[in-house]
Write a protein that holds these residues in place. Structure first.
Motif, PDB file in Angstrom:
ATOM      1  N   TYR A   1      15.149 -50.077 168.655  1.00 30.18           N
ATOM      2  CA  TYR A   1      15.577 -48.824 168.028  1.00 30.18           C
ATOM      3  C   TYR A   1      15.242 -48.852 166.540  1.00 30.18           C
ATOM      4  O   TYR A   1      14.723 -47.877 165.995  1.00 30.18           O
ATOM      5  CB  TYR A   1      17.079 -48.622 168.249  1.00 30.18           C
ATOM      6  CG  TYR A   1      17.554 -47.214 167.998  1.00 30.18           C
ATOM      7  CD1 TYR A   1      17.552 -46.274 169.017  1.00 30.18           C
ATOM      8  CD2 TYR A   1      18.003 -46.812 166.745  1.00 30.18           C
ATOM      9  CE1 TYR A   1      17.996 -44.973 168.808  1.00 30.18           C
ATOM     10  CE2 TYR A   1      18.441 -45.521 166.517  1.00 30.18           C
ATOM     11  CZ  TYR A   1      18.439 -44.608 167.552  1.00 30.18           C
ATOM     12  OH  TYR A   1      18.861 -43.326 167.329  1.00 30.18           O
TER      13      TYR A   1
ATOM     14  N   ALA B   1      18.784 -56.133 163.250  1.00 29.06           N
ATOM     15  CA  ALA B   1      19.467 -55.692 164.470  1.00 29.06           C
ATOM     16  C   ALA B   1      20.813 -56.401 164.629  1.00 29.06           C
ATOM     17  O   ALA B   1      21.819 -55.766 164.959  1.00 29.06           O
ATOM     18  CB  ALA B   1      18.585 -55.946 165.684  1.00 29.06           C
TER      19      ALA B   1
ATOM     20  N   ASP C   1      20.050 -51.961 168.219  1.00 28.93           N
ATOM     21  CA  ASP C   1      18.993 -52.620 168.977  1.00 28.93           C
ATOM     22  C   ASP C   1      17.707 -52.741 168.159  1.00 28.93           C
ATOM     23  O   ASP C   1      17.323 -51.820 167.449  1.00 28.93           O
ATOM     24  CB  ASP C   1      18.731 -51.836 170.267  1.00 28.93           C
ATOM     25  CG  ASP C   1      17.784 -52.578 171.176  1.00 28.93           C
ATOM     26  OD1 ASP C   1      16.565 -52.298 171.099  1.00 28.93           O
ATOM     27  OD2 ASP C   1      18.242 -53.437 171.943  1.00 28.93           O
TER      28      ASP C   1
END
Length: 73
Positions: A35, A26, A32
């Motif tokens: 994500y 990340a 993120d």
């Protein structure tokens, strides 16, 4: 396996091979961590911009990344 699952599986495989945690991934990709986790689980429909960030962070390119992925049903 659908395309989202194939993409996520490949991301996880390469990330693990490099010894990257999701948190580190990340940070270097500017995506993120939740994500990335969702991508690896095949839960996200990833934009081309996010693909580029992830593939670059994995120190590869689109051709190499997608070369051994099968798109046959």
């Amino acid at each position: 396996m659908n395309i989202k699952e194939k993409f996520g599986s490949k991301v996880k495989e390469l990330r693990s091979q490099k010894g990257f945690s999701i948190e580190f991934m990340a940070n270097i990709s500017n995506v993120d961590r939740t994500y990335i986790s969702d991508i690896e689980k095949g839960k996200r429909n990833v934009s081309i911009e996010i693909m580029e960030k992830i593939i670059t962070a994995l120190d590869t390119d689109f051709g190499a990344f997608f070369n051994d992925m099968s798109f046959k049903k």
